[in-house]
Design a protein around this motif. Structure first.
Motif, PDB file in Angstrom:
ATOM      1  N   LEU A 150       0.630  -1.084   0.208  1.00 21.29           N
ATOM      2  CA  LEU A 150      -0.303  -0.159   0.127  1.00 21.29           C
ATOM      3  C   LEU A 150       1.069   1.059  -0.062  1.00 21.29           C
ATOM      4  O   LEU A 150       1.519   1.304   0.333  1.00 21.29           O
ATOM      5  CB  LEU A 150      -1.241   0.123   1.098  1.00 21.29           C
ATOM      6  N   LYS A 151       0.299   2.046  -0.421  1.00 21.88           N
ATOM      7  CA  LYS A 151       0.994   3.543  -0.974  1.00 21.88           C
ATOM      8  C   LYS A 151      -0.069   4.739  -0.490  1.00 21.88           C
ATOM      9  O   LYS A 151      -1.264   4.499  -0.765  1.00 21.88           O
ATOM     10  CB  LYS A 151       1.459   3.746  -2.365  1.00 21.88           C
ATOM     11  N   ALA A 152       0.540   5.829  -0.007  1.00 19.97           N
ATOM     12  CA  ALA A 152      -0.338   6.593   0.608  1.00 19.97           C
ATOM     13  C   ALA A 152      -0.497   7.329  -0.342  1.00 19.97           C
ATOM     14  O   ALA A 152       0.058   8.043  -1.727  1.00 19.97           O
ATOM     15  CB  ALA A 152      -0.300   7.138   2.143  1.00 19.97           C
ATOM     16  N   GLY A 153      -1.476   8.935  -0.760  1.00 16.36           N
ATOM     17  CA  GLY A 153      -2.450   9.496  -1.530  1.00 16.36           C
ATOM     18  C   GLY A 153      -3.310  10.112  -2.032  1.00 16.36           C
ATOM     19  O   GLY A 153      -4.500   8.833  -1.792  1.00 16.36           O
ATOM     20  N   GLY A 154      -3.634  10.665  -2.306  1.00 12.31           N
ATOM     21  CA  GLY A 154      -5.251  11.149  -2.659  1.00 12.31           C
ATOM     22  C   GLY A 154      -6.121  11.716  -1.067  1.00 12.31           C
ATOM     23  O   GLY A 154      -5.383  12.180  -0.434  1.00 12.31           O
ATOM     24  N   GLY A 155      -7.086  12.179  -1.689  1.00  8.98           N
ATOM     25  CA  GLY A 155      -8.189  12.005   0.159  1.00  8.98           C
ATOM     26  C   GLY A 155      -8.425  11.216   0.912  1.00  8.98           C
ATOM     27  O   GLY A 155      -8.331  10.205   0.687  1.00  8.98           O
ATOM     28  N   THR A 156      -9.404  11.771   1.351  1.00  7.86           N
ATOM     29  CA  THR A 156      -9.884  11.022   2.913  1.00  7.86           C
ATOM     30  C   THR A 156     -11.348  11.139   2.828  1.00  7.86           C
ATOM     31  O   THR A 156     -12.161  11.153   3.610  1.00  7.86           O
ATOM     32  CB  THR A 156      -8.913  12.092   4.244  1.00  7.86           C
ATOM     33  N   ASN A 157     -11.973   9.694   1.964  1.00  6.82           N
ATOM     34  CA  ASN A 157     -13.244   9.516   1.512  1.00  6.82           C
ATOM     35  C   ASN A 157     -13.226   8.804   2.979  1.00  6.82           C
ATOM     36  O   ASN A 157     -13.931   7.443   2.180  1.00  6.82           O
ATOM     37  CB  ASN A 157     -13.354   8.595  -0.045  1.00  6.82           C
ATOM     38  N   THR A 158     -13.316   8.846   4.531  1.00 12.20           N
ATOM     39  CA  THR A 158     -13.585   8.187   5.085  1.00 12.20           C
ATOM     40  C   THR A 158     -15.255   7.217   5.199  1.00 12.20           C
ATOM     41  O   THR A 158     -15.878   6.198   5.279  1.00 12.20           O
ATOM     42  CB  THR A 158     -13.574   8.771   7.097  1.00 12.20           C
ATOM     43  N   SER A 159     -16.082   8.244   4.915  1.00 20.14           N
ATOM     44  CA  SER A 159     -18.135   8.026   4.808  1.00 20.14           C
ATOM     45  C   SER A 159     -17.787   6.393   3.116  1.00 20.14           C
ATOM     46  O   SER A 159     -18.610   5.587   3.943  1.00 20.14           O
ATOM     47  CB  SER A 159     -17.912   8.522   4.105  1.00 20.14           C
ATOM     48  N   LEU A 160     -17.228   7.036   2.676  1.00 20.66           N
ATOM     49  CA  LEU A 160     -17.182   5.820   1.215  1.00 20.66           C
ATOM     50  C   LEU A 160     -16.537   4.136   1.801  1.00 20.66           C
ATOM     51  O   LEU A 160     -16.708   3.494   1.617  1.00 20.66           O
ATOM     52  CB  LEU A 160     -16.601   5.981   0.461  1.00 20.66           C
ATOM     53  N   GLY A 161     -15.248   4.593   2.867  1.00 18.40           N
ATOM     54  CA  GLY A 161     -14.758   3.652   3.226  1.00 18.40           C
ATOM     55  C   GLY A 161     -15.875   2.586   4.126  1.00 18.40           C
ATOM     56  O   GLY A 161     -15.081   1.467   3.849  1.00 18.40           O
ATOM     57  N   LEU A 162     -16.901   3.488   4.984  1.00 19.09           N
ATOM     58  CA  LEU A 162     -17.396   2.671   6.165  1.00 19.09           C
ATOM     59  C   LEU A 162     -18.343   2.092   5.177  1.00 19.09           C
ATOM     60  O   LEU A 162     -18.767   1.186   5.529  1.00 19.09           O
ATOM     61  CB  LEU A 162     -17.013   3.770   7.185  1.00 19.09           C
ATOM     62  N   VAL A 163     -19.089   2.787   4.235  1.00 23.46           N
ATOM     63  CA  VAL A 163     -20.122   1.628   3.777  1.00 23.46           C
ATOM     64  C   VAL A 163     -19.522   0.936   2.872  1.00 23.46           C
ATOM     65  O   VAL A 163     -20.208   0.008   3.273  1.00 23.46           O
ATOM     66  CB  VAL A 163     -20.868   3.180   3.237  1.00 23.46           C
TER      67      VAL A 163
END
Length: 233
Positions: A150-163
């Motif tokens: 895994l590599k880090a980058g981009g935004g933080t769409n926590t809601s999408l991840g959790l859903v």
């Protein structure tokens, strides 16, 4: 001869940093004991996870050693190869590096037969498996290769991840690893999860970094019968 000794020593340092966690097994993850529940590990890989994770005293020592080792690699070898190898060591000091150091041993320690999955999210969700898998040598190894790469980058769409995690068939608990800085603000995420978590799925939260939104991560865990942990513990 001195250059050869330096390269050998540096190679040993690289092997130490890699093997110190990829070879371990653990029956807990930041103090959250491995349960019999069907578990989905949800990893924030947004750009902010490339930031430094202050962590515990032990983590701070590891980070300082990693930084020094990374510099030593770059200086001794030099050039493009030296730079690449130096970054390989130093990156273990980031928030995402801290996730990997703890999660890989936890996955290796999952008992045979336990069902689990690993998702990662930034602007979108990346799934190591679209469904829960039964823990075995093959599935644990596959999951850990996914985590390690895994590599880090981009935004933080926590809601999408959790859903996405909550909608995965059979999931009974989610372990969210993040610095808790979601797009759209924490309140929007909390409101969304209150609506969609109708099956009372447990959500544990682990916050990484000094700048983590601890209030958000704590509230998310409390409202979903989970445990809140900070990597500084």
């Amino acid at each position: 001869m001195g250059r050869i000794r330096s390269i050998v020593a540096i190679s040993a340092i690289l092997m130490m940093f890699q093997s110190c966690y990829v070879m371990k097994k653990s029956d807990e993850f930041f103090g959250i004991e491995t349960s019999t529940n069907n578990t989905l590990y949800l990893i924030d890989i947004s750009g902010s996870m490339e930031g430094i994770d202050e962590g515990s005293i032990k983590d701070q020592v590891m980070r300082e050693a990693g930084n020094k080792a990374g510099s030593a690699v770059s200086n001794a070898i030099g050039g493009k190869i030296g730079s690449i190898l130096g970054k390989q060591v130093t990156k273990q000091a980031t928030k995402l590096g801290a996730v990997k150091r703890k999660l890989i041993p936890a996955i290796k320690g999952l008992p045979d037969g336990k069902k689990f999955a690993v998702f990662a999210y930034n602007n979108d969700v990346t799934k190591q498996s679209v469904e829960l898998r039964i823990a075995s040598n093959m599935s644990r190894t596959s999951a850990n290769i996914f985590v390690e790469n895994l590599k880090a980058g981009g935004g933080t769409n926590t809601s999408l991840g959790l859903v996405e995690a909550l909608s995965t068939t059979g999931v009974q608990e989610i372990v969210l690893m993040s610095d808790g800085l979601p797009n759209g603000g924490p309140q929007a995420v909390l409101d969304e999860i209150r609506k969609v978590n109708t099956n009372n799925i447990i959500i544990h939260t682990i916050a990484f970094g000094e700048d983590a939104d601890h209030n958000f991560m704590r509230t998310l865990a409390q409202e979903n019968n989970g445990t809140f942990i900070t990597s500084k513990m």
